[in-house]
Design an enzyme around this catalytic site. Structure first.
Site, PDB file in Angstrom:
ATOM      1  N   CYS A 261       5.219  83.848  53.517  1.00  0.00           N
ATOM      2  CA  CYS A 261       5.539  83.172  51.966  1.00  0.00           C
ATOM      3  C   CYS A 261       4.182  83.566  50.861  1.00  0.00           C
ATOM      4  CB  CYS A 261       5.935  81.544  51.754  1.00  0.00           C
ATOM      5  SG  CYS A 261       7.285  81.878  52.898  1.00  0.00           S
TER       6      CYS A 261
ATOM      7  N   GLU B  68       1.193  82.465  50.876  1.00  0.00           N
ATOM      8  CA  GLU B  68      -0.168  80.867  51.452  1.00  0.00           C
ATOM      9  C   GLU B  68      -0.734  81.471  52.075  1.00  0.00           C
ATOM     10  OE1 GLU B  68       2.902  79.485  54.002  1.00  0.00           O
ATOM     11  OE2 GLU B  68       2.983  80.503  52.599  1.00  0.00           O
TER      12      GLU B  68
ATOM     13  N   ASN C 268       1.103  85.991  54.513  1.00  0.00           N
ATOM     14  CA  ASN C 268       2.208  86.070  55.269  1.00  0.00           C
ATOM     15  C   ASN C 268       3.317  85.628  54.889  1.00  0.00           C
ATOM     16  OD1 ASN C 268       1.687  83.011  53.835  1.00  0.00           O
ATOM     17  ND2 ASN C 268       3.021  82.255  55.534  1.00  0.00           N
TER      18      ASN C 268
END
Length: 951
Positions: A586, A588, A584
């Protein structure tokens, strides 16, 4: 009933205006700088006034003729422009500067240009005027009883000094190292006859704010003083009262919840179903004392970005805010009041914090509560623009986006429908970039998207250059993020110095959905066919050369990020129903995507600080926190507003959640563990194992109560394969040569496997460690798993500038009688580092090493130990001081060898430090204002074999 009793806190004031622009100040454009004058008034920044001040110094030293010379005029103009540049660089979004800091910078400018005599004249001028002001103040300062306050309606009344003293005393209550008397006296010094009511509050807040360097506890004092303004604004708007002290909120809060909910529903800002709660019961559950746990940064962030408002007036207060969020998350529970109180107690105590979309939207008419959305873009024009439309709709409601672009055919590939050639993915990514800019999540935060591409895609080399500042700007995406989606086979070719073949996906359609050994077999067969002339559009490169270019672009531009396809897929609990094609925004989240499913994840983070003592984890409390947290996250899936149908389909079918952690660095401080140590790596391992154990257990409890998720059958959970077992699967797939992993366990995993076999799992995925940037600010702890950036600096964000001091360091220095003005100056001079301050003992230097002083291997090792327990991934920033090609190569190879699934930003430190401001004078503004660290281009490219820094 509103009271008409005059008190210094009885008007409705916008605290953002109070701290930055007075009522008589004209509207300013975005990015406008303002100046805080000594009497608390705020005016627009005017460079010409700096020119006048410097010119006067030349006049005093050189006389009128010399000062009027062309040389001096040119020098003065240049010095003033340099000073303006410094402030604009520090505060690109605008902000407030104290007049004293401007004068500090004038002194520095004169010294830097060698004008020492002029600088001396200026210093003497300042000193004399300071003396005269103090003398005049002592002679003319009115007594407390005679200070007249001007109210918004123009009337005047004596300052209610008793109430002012009460507010300040309450703000300092229970805090060591702070002085209510000093704040009170300094506040009065800045007042004058006829002072506006809001300026009284400004004086108190600004006085406490400037003392944060003296003791970190002043950040709590500042927040509590700011609360007095917030209370006045909200309570007046709701018609309850026009002011209340902190102690009075113990009985005010219970009576405020109902009118707040009613007003929110009336204005169309809150969902009418909140009125169905027993608001008297919920009101009595509010804990006013929890208002006092905010830092100044945390409270100002909540006010600016989260509190519900109408026509610019915020009418939420902190405990009502958290209860509103809790009510929204409990709306589908059978015993709604009990669950709402349970949820409220968890988040208002800061034991756990929900993600920003939940704080924004819970309890509203559009409860879009999910944080992340992952999509796969199909290889046809209709599908591509449909995916871009989905991006816009998801971004509108505060979602971070990850797009998988691997299926789209490469530049030069044949298009059968038109008998033409494809333009590749880059022109479409330009559209994606501009869409992210245009749709900015309702003005609450910037739209954000990350494009992922597999390493075998023929457009990969141009993809790597998307963030460059040179070249054809039509083929650049300056505002979006990019990430490499790297298969294990490529990394093996890098280690073996082999060749690597690039394909257009329309010629190798199955590679996109394959991973592990199946991918390797298919890829090698396509290479054989290409060599035999059976595939026309392809290119062969040296794997090491492509790897070096990846790292070179990462170093130069901060992109694309490095993420690993096979680690994500081989260990995925959901590999029986699809493939993970990207992470995604970020890095994670690792969930399956396809044409019918947009992956969705719902996030929240446990605050480790509240679950650790100097002897280790409080496992009993941690288990209780996690059980409630997972329940809250599971509720999000059913309550959530879905702006696109594919997201709803995916979320309801698989029910993934991502519970993470924050405050890891603080937890190390509490236990006296240096980040760069084996002890820290061990704590990362053991703490994540406990969290993983209880999170999985909580999901099994929910499965027993609510049933398993729809696609559970055939999952790794169903097969009795837990995250620690999937790590062994990765080792088998790669071979022991290419995985360096630790398989130590401390919990009773066999018992949990038996529990899962009997009840199943409620959620396909349970764990993911997000960056927690804003919610960590709100709770006043270190972000996520990040090491401390600096021990003393000024943080700039959308809410302004805030002095950040490491409270653990200050506590230790005070205990050793080392905390004094000299130490403050030393920390400023060394940019928040303690390593070069001789009188600090080595033990503290090790414990308080900052991010760039911790060797990257410790970050990777700690992350690897966490990863073995996480069914998704973690946002891992890598900090590398003196970065060069060799360091990057070693660090990212190590990340792959240790079994990490993803990495996030590369933070590289420039060869020269940021420009320092003066180390004396204005207390607040003497600290160097330093933005969040970013990838910093150096003087050379890491793929330059002749550069000594790259050897």
């Amino acid at each position: 009933m509103q009271t008409n009793t005059p008190s210094y806190g009885s008007s409705t004031v916008n605290p953002r205006t109070e701290l930055s622009a007075k009522e008589d100040l004209p509207a300013t454009a975005p990015g406008q700088l303002r100046v805080i004058k000594r009497n608390g008034a705020v005016v627009n920044y005017d460079e010409s006034k700096i020119v006048v001040a410097i010119t006067k110094a030349y006049l005093a030293e050189e006389g009128g003729t010399a000062a009027a010379s062309a040389r001096v005029r040119e020098t003065v103009a240049k010095q003033a422009a340099q000073i303006s540049t410094i402030f604009k660089r520090r505060m690109p979004s605008g902000g407030s500067i104290h007049i004293e800091e401007i004068q500090d910078q004038v002194e520095l400018a004169l010294m830097r240009t060698g004008e020492h005599k002029v600088a001396r004249a200026y210093v003497l001028y300042r000193a004399e005027h300071t003396r005269l002001r103090e003398q005049q103040r002592s002679q003319e300062q009115p007594s407390e009883s005679t200070i007249q306050v001007t109210y918004p309606d123009g009337t005047q009344a004596p300052l209610d000094t008793q109430r002012l003293q009460t507010v300040i005393d309450e703000a300092c209550a229970g805090l060591e190292g702070v002085s209510a008397g000093a704040i009170y006296q300094e506040t009065l010094k800045n007042l004058y006859p006829g002072v506006k009511l809001e300026d009284v509050r400004t004086s108190a807040v600004m006085t406490a704010r400037t003392m944060v360097e003296q003791d970190p506890n002043y950040t709590y004092v500042t927040a509590r003083l700011l609360l007095d303004t917030l209370r006045s604004e909200a309570l007046t708007f709701l018609g309850v009262t026009d002011s209340a002290t902190q102690s009075e909120m113990n009985y005010r809060y219970p009576s405020v919840l109902k009118p707040y909910i009613e007003k929110g529903v009336e204005l169309g800002l809150l969902s009418p179903h909140l009125l169905e709660y027993d608001l008297e019961v919920l009101g009595e559950a509010l804990k006013a004392e929890r208002d006092t746990q905010f830092t100044y940064l945390g409270l100002q962030t909540l006010y600016d970005r989260y509190f519900i408002h109408s026509n610019g007036v915020r009418f939420e207060l902190p405990q009502i805010f958290y209860m509103r969020v809790a009510m929204g998350l409990a709306s589908n529970e059978e015993d709604r009041e009990a669950r709402a109180i349970e949820f409220y107690n968890l988040i208002s105590s800061f034991d756990y914090m929900v993600s920003t979309p939940q704080l924004f939207n819970s309890g509203t008419l559009r409860p879009q509560l999910s944080s992340c959305f992952l999509t796969t873009v199909p290889d046809d024009l209709h599908g591509i623009y449909s995916a871009i439309k989905d991006n816009a709709m998801l971004s509108k409601w505060a979602g971070g986006l990850g797009n998988d672009w691997t299926p789209v055919r490469a530049l030069g590939a044949h298009i059968q429908g038109t008998n033409g050639q494809s333009q590749g993915i880059v022109p479409f990514l330009k559209v994606v970039n501009d869409t992210a800019v245009a749709v900015n999540q309702g003005g609450k935060r910037k739209g954000a998207v990350c494009a992922y591409l597999e390493t075998w895609h023929l457009d990969i080399e141009e993809f790597l250059e998307l963030r460059k500042n040179t070249g054809d700007d039509r083929r650049r995406t300056h505002d979006m993020n990019t990430a490499n989606w790297i298969p294990d086979l490529f990394m093996k070719r890098v280690f073996e110095d082999g060749e690597w073949t690039l394909f257009s996906p329309n010629n190798v359609p199955d590679l996109h959905d394959l991973h592990g050994l199946a991918f390797e077999r298919a890829y090698e067969e396509y290479e054989r066919r290409a060599a035999a002339g059976e595939i026309e559009v392809y290119k062969t490169v040296r794997a090491k050369d492509l790897w070096r270019k990846m790292l070179s672009m990462l170093f130069e531009t901060g992109h694309p990020w490095v993420t690993f396809k096979d680690s994500c897929n081989v260990r995925s609990p959901q590999q029986h129903v699809g493939t993970i094609h990207s992470s995604n925004l970020c890095t994670e989240i690792t969930l399956n995507t396809n044409a019918e499913e947009i992956a969705v994840c719902n996030l929240g983070s446990v605050n480790l600080v509240n679950h650790v003592t100097d002897t280790g984890l409080d496992q009993v409390k941690l288990e209780k926190t996690i059980k409630t947290a997972v329940r809250m996250l599971d509720n999000v899936i059913d309550i959530n507003y879905y702006s696109v149908p594919q997201a709803k389909n995916s979320n309801l079918k698989h029910r993934p959640v991502g519970m993470g952690v924050m405050g890891f660095q603080d937890a190390l401080y509490i236990q006296r563990i240096p980040y760069g140590s084996d002890h820290a790596v061990k704590f990362a391992d053991e703490s994540m194992e406990v969290i993983s154990y209880h999170a999985i257990q909580a999901s099994t409890d929910l499965a027993e109560e609510r049933g398993t998720y729809e696609s559970y059958k055939g999952s790794l959970w169903d097969q009795g394969i837990l995250p620690i077992d999937s790590l062994k699967m990765l080792q088998e797939t790669r071979g022991e040569k290419y995985l360096e992993a630790d398989f130590t366990t401390t919990q009773d995993w066999d018992a949990l496997r038996q529990r899962i076999a009997s009840t199943g799992m409620r959620n396909s995925n349970v764990l993911a460690i997000a960056p927690t940037a804003t919610i960590a600010n709100i709770t006043g702890v270190s972000q996520s798993i990040e090491p401390t950036y600096q021990n003393l600096y000024v943080k700039s964000n959308l809410s302004g500038e805030f002095t950040v001091v490491n409270p653990y360091l200050i506590r230790d220095l005070k205990a050793m009688n080392l905390w004094d003005p000299v130490m403050v100056n030393d920390l400023k001079y060394y940019d928040g580092s303690v390593q070069q301050i001789d009188r600090i003992p080595q033990e503290l230097k090790d414990l308080y090493a900052t991010a760039f002083e911790v060797e990257p291997r410790w970050l990777v090792d700690a992350a690897a130990r966490r990863q073995k327990w996480i069914d998704q991934a973690q946002s891992l920033n890598l900090y590398i001081a003196g970065a060069n090609g060799k360091k990057l190569d070693i660090t990212y190879r190590m990340a792959w060898l240790r079994g990490l699934k993803t990495t996030y930003y590369l933070r590289s430190l420039a060869a020269t430090s940021t420009e320092k401001s003066t180390v004396s004078g204005s207390k607040l503004n003497a600290v160097s204002s330093t933005p969040e660290p970013a990838a910093v281009p150096q003087a050379c490219s890491i793929d330059d074999p002749d550069c000594e820094a790259c050897q």
